[in-house]
Write a protein that holds these residues in place. Structure first.
Motif, PDB file in Angstrom:
ATOM      1  N   GLU A   1      18.095   7.482 -16.436  1.00  0.00           N
ATOM      2  CA  GLU A   1      17.106   8.419 -16.985  1.00  0.00           C
ATOM      3  C   GLU A   1      17.465   8.814 -18.412  1.00  0.00           C
ATOM      4  O   GLU A   1      16.601   8.871 -19.297  1.00  0.00           O
ATOM      5  N   ALA A   2      18.743   9.093 -18.655  1.00  0.00           N
ATOM      6  CA  ALA A   2      19.173   9.461 -20.001  1.00  0.00           C
ATOM      7  C   ALA A   2      18.949   8.312 -20.988  1.00  0.00           C
ATOM      8  O   ALA A   2      18.515   8.527 -22.132  1.00  0.00           O
ATOM      9  N   LYS A   3      19.206   7.075 -20.569  1.00  0.00           N
ATOM     10  CA  LYS A   3      18.994   5.927 -21.455  1.00  0.00           C
ATOM     11  C   LYS A   3      17.518   5.743 -21.773  1.00  0.00           C
ATOM     12  O   LYS A   3      17.148   5.424 -22.908  1.00  0.00           O
ATOM     13  N   VAL A   4      16.666   5.952 -20.776  1.00  0.00           N
ATOM     14  CA  VAL A   4      15.228   5.787 -21.005  1.00  0.00           C
ATOM     15  C   VAL A   4      14.722   6.832 -21.997  1.00  0.00           C
ATOM     16  O   VAL A   4      13.948   6.529 -22.916  1.00  0.00           O
ATOM     17  N   PHE A   5      15.156   8.082 -21.849  1.00  0.00           N
ATOM     18  CA  PHE A   5      14.733   9.128 -22.778  1.00  0.00           C
ATOM     19  C   PHE A   5      15.280   8.863 -24.189  1.00  0.00           C
ATOM     20  O   PHE A   5      14.594   9.113 -25.192  1.00  0.00           O
ATOM     21  N   GLU A   6      16.501   8.365 -24.275  1.00  0.00           N
ATOM     22  CA  GLU A   6      17.072   8.046 -25.585  1.00  0.00           C
ATOM     23  C   GLU A   6      16.288   6.922 -26.260  1.00  0.00           C
ATOM     24  O   GLU A   6      16.013   6.978 -27.470  1.00  0.00           O
ATOM     25  N   LEU A   7      15.912   5.908 -25.492  1.00  0.00           N
ATOM     26  CA  LEU A   7      15.116   4.821 -26.044  1.00  0.00           C
ATOM     27  C   LEU A   7      13.737   5.316 -26.472  1.00  0.00           C
ATOM     28  O   LEU A   7      13.196   4.882 -27.498  1.00  0.00           O
TER      29      LEU A   7
ATOM     30  N   PRO B   1       0.801  -1.229   0.000  1.00  0.00           N
ATOM     31  CA  PRO B   1       0.000   0.000   0.000  1.00  0.00           C
ATOM     32  C   PRO B   1       0.830   1.274   0.000  1.00  0.00           C
ATOM     33  O   PRO B   1       0.511   2.232  -0.720  1.00  0.00           O
ATOM     34  N   THR B   2       1.894   1.294   0.779  1.00  0.00           N
ATOM     35  CA  THR B   2       2.702   2.514   0.841  1.00  0.00           C
ATOM     36  C   THR B   2       3.428   2.767  -0.470  1.00  0.00           C
ATOM     37  O   THR B   2       3.540   3.919  -0.919  1.00  0.00           O
ATOM     38  N   ALA B   3       3.922   1.716  -1.099  1.00  0.00           N
ATOM     39  CA  ALA B   3       4.624   1.891  -2.373  1.00  0.00           C
ATOM     40  C   ALA B   3       3.682   2.430  -3.445  1.00  0.00           C
ATOM     41  O   ALA B   3       4.072   3.281  -4.255  1.00  0.00           O
ATOM     42  N   VAL B   4       2.430   1.964  -3.458  1.00  0.00           N
ATOM     43  CA  VAL B   4       1.469   2.444  -4.447  1.00  0.00           C
ATOM     44  C   VAL B   4       1.144   3.917  -4.213  1.00  0.00           C
ATOM     45  O   VAL B   4       1.109   4.724  -5.159  1.00  0.00           O
ATOM     46  N   MET B   5       0.925   4.306  -2.968  1.00  0.00           N
ATOM     47  CA  MET B   5       0.584   5.699  -2.669  1.00  0.00           C
ATOM     48  C   MET B   5       1.723   6.646  -3.013  1.00  0.00           C
ATOM     49  O   MET B   5       1.530   7.683  -3.663  1.00  0.00           O
ATOM     50  N   VAL B   6       2.914   6.296  -2.570  1.00  0.00           N
ATOM     51  CA  VAL B   6       4.053   7.178  -2.817  1.00  0.00           C
ATOM     52  C   VAL B   6       4.418   7.191  -4.301  1.00  0.00           C
ATOM     53  O   VAL B   6       4.778   8.244  -4.852  1.00  0.00           O
ATOM     54  N   ALA B   7       4.308   6.049  -4.976  1.00  0.00           N
ATOM     55  CA  ALA B   7       4.621   6.013  -6.407  1.00  0.00           C
ATOM     56  C   ALA B   7       3.629   6.851  -7.204  1.00  0.00           C
ATOM     57  O   ALA B   7       4.013   7.488  -8.203  1.00  0.00           O
ATOM     58  N   ALA B   8       2.366   6.882  -6.790  1.00  0.00           N
ATOM     59  CA  ALA B   8       1.383   7.715  -7.482  1.00  0.00           C
ATOM     60  C   ALA B   8       1.737   9.196  -7.347  1.00  0.00           C
ATOM     61  O   ALA B   8       1.671   9.961  -8.318  1.00  0.00           O
ATOM     62  N   TRP B   9       2.123   9.604  -6.162  1.00  0.00           N
ATOM     63  CA  TRP B   9       2.500  11.006  -5.953  1.00  0.00           C
ATOM     64  C   TRP B   9       3.766  11.363  -6.732  1.00  0.00           C
ATOM     65  O   TRP B   9       3.827  12.397  -7.404  1.00  0.00           O
ATOM     66  N   LEU B  10       4.773  10.508  -6.677  1.00  0.00           N
ATOM     67  CA  LEU B  10       6.021  10.786  -7.392  1.00  0.00           C
ATOM     68  C   LEU B  10       5.838  10.683  -8.902  1.00  0.00           C
ATOM     69  O   LEU B  10       6.522  11.388  -9.656  1.00  0.00           O
ATOM     70  N   GLY B  11       4.920   9.831  -9.345  1.00  0.00           N
ATOM     71  CA  GLY B  11       4.632   9.778 -10.770  1.00  0.00           C
ATOM     72  C   GLY B  11       4.015  11.079 -11.276  1.00  0.00           C
ATOM     73  O   GLY B  11       4.332  11.547 -12.375  1.00  0.00           O
ATOM     74  N   TRP B  12       3.133  11.663 -10.480  1.00  0.00           N
ATOM     75  CA  TRP B  12       2.561  12.955 -10.864  1.00  0.00           C
ATOM     76  C   TRP B  12       3.638  14.032 -10.905  1.00  0.00           C
ATOM     77  O   TRP B  12       3.654  14.870 -11.807  1.00  0.00           O
ATOM     78  N   ARG B  13       4.558  14.007  -9.947  1.00  0.00           N
ATOM     79  CA  ARG B  13       5.669  14.958  -9.959  1.00  0.00           C
ATOM     80  C   ARG B  13       6.562  14.753 -11.177  1.00  0.00           C
ATOM     81  O   ARG B  13       7.020  15.725 -11.791  1.00  0.00           O
ATOM     82  N   SER B  14       6.808  13.520 -11.529  1.00  0.00           N
ATOM     83  CA  SER B  14       7.641  13.253 -12.705  1.00  0.00           C
ATOM     84  C   SER B  14       6.988  13.779 -13.970  1.00  0.00           C
ATOM     85  O   SER B  14       7.652  14.312 -14.862  1.00  0.00           O
ATOM     86  N   TRP B  15       5.669  13.626 -14.069  1.00  0.00           N
ATOM     87  CA  TRP B  15       4.962  14.113 -15.250  1.00  0.00           C
ATOM     88  C   TRP B  15       4.973  15.635 -15.303  1.00  0.00           C
ATOM     89  O   TRP B  15       5.156  16.220 -16.379  1.00  0.00           O
ATOM     90  N   ARG B  16       4.804  16.291 -14.177  1.00  0.00           N
ATOM     91  CA  ARG B  16       4.794  17.745 -14.158  1.00  0.00           C
ATOM     92  C   ARG B  16       6.173  18.331 -14.435  1.00  0.00           C
ATOM     93  O   ARG B  16       6.314  19.354 -15.109  1.00  0.00           O
ATOM     94  N   GLN B  17       7.204  17.700 -13.923  1.00  0.00           N
ATOM     95  CA  GLN B  17       8.562  18.220 -14.055  1.00  0.00           C
ATOM     96  C   GLN B  17       9.314  17.623 -15.238  1.00  0.00           C
ATOM     97  O   GLN B  17      10.478  17.976 -15.447  1.00  0.00           O
ATOM     98  N   HIS B  18       8.698  16.724 -15.994  1.00  0.00           N
ATOM     99  CA  HIS B  18       9.325  16.110 -17.178  1.00  0.00           C
ATOM    100  C   HIS B  18      10.658  15.446 -16.817  1.00  0.00           C
ATOM    101  O   HIS B  18      11.678  15.635 -17.484  1.00  0.00           O
ATOM    102  N   THR B  19      10.650  14.680 -15.746  1.00  0.00           N
ATOM    103  CA  THR B  19      11.845  13.969 -15.316  1.00  0.00           C
ATOM    104  C   THR B  19      11.431  12.649 -14.688  1.00  0.00           C
ATOM    105  O   THR B  19      10.324  12.524 -14.140  1.00  0.00           O
ATOM    106  N   LEU B  20      12.317  11.675 -14.760  1.00  0.00           N
ATOM    107  CA  LEU B  20      12.069  10.364 -14.167  1.00  0.00           C
ATOM    108  C   LEU B  20      12.806  10.173 -12.851  1.00  0.00           C
ATOM    109  O   LEU B  20      12.744   9.084 -12.270  1.00  0.00           O
ATOM    110  N   ARG B  21      13.494  11.189 -12.385  1.00  0.00           N
ATOM    111  CA  ARG B  21      14.309  11.037 -11.171  1.00  0.00           C
ATOM    112  C   ARG B  21      13.487  10.614  -9.950  1.00  0.00           C
ATOM    113  O   ARG B  21      13.922   9.733  -9.196  1.00  0.00           O
ATOM    114  N   PRO B  22      12.312  11.214  -9.662  1.00  0.00           N
ATOM    115  CA  PRO B  22      11.565  10.766  -8.464  1.00  0.00           C
ATOM    116  C   PRO B  22      11.219   9.283  -8.489  1.00  0.00           C
ATOM    117  O   PRO B  22      11.426   8.564  -7.500  1.00  0.00           O
ATOM    118  N   LEU B  23      10.705   8.802  -9.625  1.00  0.00           N
ATOM    119  CA  LEU B  23      10.327   7.394  -9.694  1.00  0.00           C
ATOM    120  C   LEU B  23      11.546   6.481  -9.660  1.00  0.00           C
ATOM    121  O   LEU B  23      11.524   5.417  -9.022  1.00  0.00           O
TER     122      LEU B  23
END
Length: 331
Positions: free
Chosen positions: A208-214, A63-85
């Motif tokens: 993160e750089a490899k994921v964006f390149e892919l 449960p905690t991983a799902v809640m925190v991952a949802a919040w960090l996923g929203w931050r990643s989408w807003r900030q255009h970065t994968l670092r939080p996740l």
């Protein structure tokens, strides 16, 4: 890794090892475990039991991983970065490896399954030492403070995560699912992971750089376009395409009447790197000059009348060529 963080990491590691040694040697800490187990806290305050059953969920991995991952996923989408996740993923991976290996290696039984009074209950096939709920609460909620963008937010989230981790650890002792030493080692294990995360920041950045390149590569394949090439650095010579051998050059040629007419000639000069067999002629080059005829200065249309360009004075023109008058004498 700052000096303060290194000192705190070393202190936490020393505390971690001290707890392990204390349990392995069946010291006073093991006796404290048994005393609290015989006290049976869940029977002392039964009115808290229902609330604490829900509170301990804040330390469960799923449960905690799902809640925190949802919040960090929203931050990643807003900030255009994968670092939080990615940071959360690395932290949970380290948690599973470190805590899981110690759990399986020591094999300690919990209070409800203890068989010998005063024993540390090690190497008995259990998986209770250290407390996974406690370590997970420290890492999962502490990652929010670690990824905070401002100092004030980081301090507030640090306090909140510390309160949650302490509450979850104390709740497991109250419910009788963990020894006190299990909770102490769980706090230390979770804090060690948070303190060691800066060492994994380069790995997170490369991933993160490899994921964006892919992603760009897959987009190019789907749309049928190739990804844009990186611009050449300043000062790098850019090769030009060779011209056709039939390229023509316009050069001026003096004509018989003084006029110049353009003459179209072919580039017949061939540059070679050497003489003798085996040397291929270099590619012919041609330069296109202006197609307008070139005239010399003497043939330009005069802009002023021939002769002196100095204007003629009116009085001087009237007297020029007339004899000078002689003075009249009387007599």
């Amino acid at each position: 890794m700052s000096r303060h963080r290194v000192v705190l990491l070393g202190s936490t590691l020393a505390f971690y090892l001290a707890i392990v040694v204390a349990v392995l040697t069946t010291s006073w800490l093991v006796r404290l475990d048994w005393q609290i187990m015989f006290f049976r806290p869940y029977e002392q305050w039964p009115q808290l039991h229902a609330f604490l059953d829900y509170l301990v969920v804040l330390g469960q991995r799923g449960p905690t991983a799902v809640m925190v991952a949802a919040w960090l996923g929203w931050r990643s989408w807003r900030q255009h970065t994968l670092r939080p996740l990615l940071t959360l993923g690395v932290a949970l991976l380290l948690l599973n490896i470190t805590v899981g290996s110690v759990k399986l290696g020591l094999g300690r039984l919990g209070p409800h399954y203890a068989t010998q009074i005063g024993s540390a209950e090690l190497f008995a096939g259990g998986d209770i030492f250290p407390s996974g709920h406690t370590a997970n609460a420290v890492v999962t909620w502490g990652i929010l403070a670690y990824l905070a963008s401002t100092v004030v937010t980081r301090r507030v989230l640090s306090v909140v995560s510390a309160v949650v981790a302490l509450s979850v650890g104390a709740t497991t002792v109250y419910l009788g699912t963990h020894w006190v030493s299990d909770v102490l080692l769980g706090w230390a294990a979770g804090l060690l992971i948070l303190l060691a995360l800066p060492w994994f920041e380069p790995l997170i950045a490369r991933t993160e750089a490899k994921v964006f390149e892919l992603r760009e590569l897959l987009r190019g394949r789907r749309t049928g376009t190739r990804p844009a090439a990186a611009p050449a650095p300043a000062g790098t010579p850019v090769p030009l395409a060779p011209l056709s051998p039939q390229a023509k050059v316009f050069v001026p040629r003096a004509a018989a009447g003084g006029a110049h007419e353009p003459e179209e000639v072919r580039a017949a000069a061939t540059a070679t790197s050497g003489t003798g067999p085996g040397h291929a002629p270099a590619a012919r080059t041609a330069v296109h000059l202006s197609t307008r005829p070139h005239v010399i200065r003497s043939e330009r249309t005069p802009g002023a009348p021939v002769g002196s360009r100095r204007p003629v004075h009116a009085e001087r023109a009237a007297t020029r060529g007339a004899p000078s008058p002689r003075p009249v004498t009387g007599g």
